[in-house]
Design a protein around this motif. Structure first.
Motif, short mmCIF file in Angstrom:
data_model
loop_
_atom_site.label_atom_id
_atom_site.label_comp_id
_atom_site.label_asym_id
_atom_site.label_seq_id
_atom_site.Cartn_x
_atom_site.Cartn_y
_atom_site.Cartn_z
N GLN A 108 -1.68 7.05 6.70
CA GLN A 108 -2.57 6.32 6.42
C GLN A 108 -3.36 6.72 5.12
O GLN A 108 -3.06 7.93 4.71
CB GLN A 108 -3.52 6.01 7.46
N HIS A 109 -3.95 5.60 4.39
CA HIS A 109 -4.51 5.91 3.22
C HIS A 109 -5.72 5.29 3.17
O HIS A 109 -5.90 4.40 2.65
CB HIS A 109 -3.74 5.44 2.06
N PRO A 110 -6.87 5.61 3.90
CA PRO A 110 -7.95 5.08 4.00
C PRO A 110 -8.94 4.57 2.75
O PRO A 110 -9.50 3.43 2.76
CB PRO A 110 -9.11 6.01 4.79
N GLU A 111 -8.89 5.49 1.90
CA GLU A 111 -9.64 5.09 0.60
C GLU A 111 -9.08 3.90 -0.07
O GLU A 111 -9.60 3.05 -0.58
CB GLU A 111 -9.47 6.34 -0.47
N LEU A 112 -7.42 3.86 -0.18
CA LEU A 112 -6.95 2.98 -0.75
C LEU A 112 -7.11 1.61 0.03
O LEU A 112 -7.36 0.50 -0.55
CB LEU A 112 -5.35 3.30 -0.81
N TYR A 113 -7.04 1.62 1.21
CA TYR A 113 -7.29 0.64 2.26
C TYR A 113 -8.55 -0.11 1.95
O TYR A 113 -8.69 -1.25 1.86
CB TYR A 113 -6.94 0.94 3.71
N ASP A 114 -9.60 0.91 1.89
CA ASP A 114 -11.04 0.07 1.72
C ASP A 114 -11.19 -0.53 0.37
O ASP A 114 -11.70 -1.51 0.31
CB ASP A 114 -12.03 1.55 1.64
N THR A 115 -10.62 0.01 -0.77
CA THR A 115 -10.55 -0.52 -1.79
C THR A 115 -9.87 -1.97 -1.96
O THR A 115 -10.66 -2.67 -2.59
CB THR A 115 -9.94 0.54 -3.05
N LEU A 116 -8.84 -1.97 -1.28
CA LEU A 116 -8.22 -3.14 -1.48
C LEU A 116 -8.69 -4.05 -0.71
O LEU A 116 -8.81 -5.54 -1.07
CB LEU A 116 -6.51 -2.92 -0.94
N GLU A 117 -9.35 -3.73 0.40
CA GLU A 117 -10.11 -4.68 1.37
C GLU A 117 -11.47 -5.21 0.52
O GLU A 117 -11.57 -6.43 0.63
CB GLU A 117 -10.53 -3.99 2.52
N GLU A 118 -11.96 -4.30 -0.16
CA GLU A 118 -13.07 -4.62 -0.79
C GLU A 118 -12.88 -5.60 -1.89
O GLU A 118 -13.54 -6.60 -2.30
CB GLU A 118 -13.96 -3.57 -1.63
N LYS A 119 -11.80 -5.53 -2.63
CA LYS A 119 -11.23 -6.23 -3.58
C LYS A 119 -10.96 -7.64 -2.97
O LYS A 119 -10.20 -8.42 -3.85
CB LYS A 119 -10.38 -5.77 -4.81
N GLY A 120 -10.38 -7.77 -1.99
CA GLY A 120 -9.78 -8.92 -1.26
C GLY A 120 -8.45 -9.11 -1.57
O GLY A 120 -7.77 -10.18 -1.50
N LYS A 121 -7.75 -7.85 -1.94
CA LYS A 121 -6.08 -7.82 -2.09
C LYS A 121 -5.45 -7.79 -0.78
O LYS A 121 -4.97 -6.61 -0.39
CB LYS A 121 -6.00 -6.76 -3.04
#
Ligand code: G1P
Length: 291
Positions: A71-84
């Motif tokens: 898993q890559h939590p930081e990447l997931y959070d960023t993509l989530e925040e950006k709506g990607k």
């Protein structure tokens, strides 16, 4: 009663010399088909076929494979925040749940058979699948899923096969066929990389196998075969001689040998053309390029 196939072995210890200099520091299994590494195609195919336990046989320099399926939590959070959402789904498709991903090392490059033997303690006494990530099959129903259906029908051991030109028999495991109904070829033997004039047929194994655990006992003998390596094919031959049931299954789909430069380029074009976001533009660009 057929035991279910729950485990898959991915031999990923190879040096990838055919793709140097690209593979000097990057494992060949991380080469991208469009935007996804070869190994992820193999893992997704296994998952679609119902595989629950994923066993990688690695070597030095392959640590990035371990990270890729983490898993890559930081990447997931960023993509989530950006709506990607699409990108998030694409990266999360590589996640394997905790406790279901195993890494074991092949310390010396002694051959494919030896690599599979290195997974023996994780496999134990169950039938298992083997996927060679170099071989990628383009088809709606993934190749291993098709094979699983065959296995559930007839049990025993099943390998995926395709016809090759006679001059190419020295690149593959080649079947000695007892009888053939056009879909399934019952095997009476198999030979690793025979010369064209010695090949018992032109039906070749591609990198997909469902095998019974007895293969590990034969691999334990560590007999050196073609190319000075411990060959998986030789263990399969011994299993057939010992009375195990073996069938070659002619899969639906197109196989690309991504261990070969031309095969790899062709796969990128073919997979690109299939993509809804790229296919149309790629087709017209290719037409322009070819005049
Ligand atoms: C391996 C196997 C061979 C099989 C082939 C499929 O060969 O030894 O029997 O036909 O994979 O890709 P390799 O490609 O590692 O030389």
């Amino acid at each position: 009663m057929k035991k279910p196939v729950r485990k898959a072995v991915f031999p990923v210890a190879g040096l990838g010399t055919r793709f140097l200099p690209q593979t000097k520091t990057m494992p060949k299994e991380m080469l991208p088909l469009v935007d996804k590494p070869l190994i992820q195609y193999a893992v997704e195919e296994a998952r679609a076929a119902g595989i629950e336990e994923f066993v990688f046989v690695t070597s030095r320099g392959k640590d990035v494979l371990e990270d890729h399926f983490d898993q890559h939590p930081e990447l997931y959070d960023t993509l989530e925040e950006k709506g990607k959402k699409e990108s998030l789904a694409a990266v999360q498709a590589a996640d394997i749940p905790s406790g279901h991903l195993y890494f074991t090392r092949q310390h010396q490059p002694l051959g494919l058979g030896h690599a599979i033997w290195c997974a023996r303690h994780v496999i134990g006494d169950e039938p298992f699948a083997i996927l060679l990530p170099d071989d990628v099959v383009l088809n709606g129903v993934p190749c291993l899923k098709q094979m699983m259906e065959v296995y559930n029908e007839i049990g025993g051991n099943v390998v995926a096969v395709t016809e090759v030109p006679r001059e190419h028999t020295n690149r593959y495991g080649i079947l000695d066929v007892a009888n053939d109904d056009g879909r399934l070829a019952k095997m009476k033997g198999v030979v690793e990389k025979p010369a064209p004039d010695k090949a018992p047929s032109t039906l070749s194994i591609i990198g997909r196998y469902i095998v019974q655990p007895q293969v590990l006992d034969f691999l334990e003998q560590k007999v050196v075969g073609a190319g000075g390596e411990i060959q998986l094919t030789d263990a399969l031959q011994k299993m057939i001689a010992a009375g195990q049931d073996f069938h070659g299954y002619r899969y639906q789909g197109t196989r690309y040998d991504c261990g070969d430069k031309l095969g790899f380029l062709m796969a990128n074009v073919a997979f690109g053309l299939e993509r809804s976001d790229l296919g149309t533009n790629l087709r017209s660009e290719l037409k322009k390029l070819l005049g």
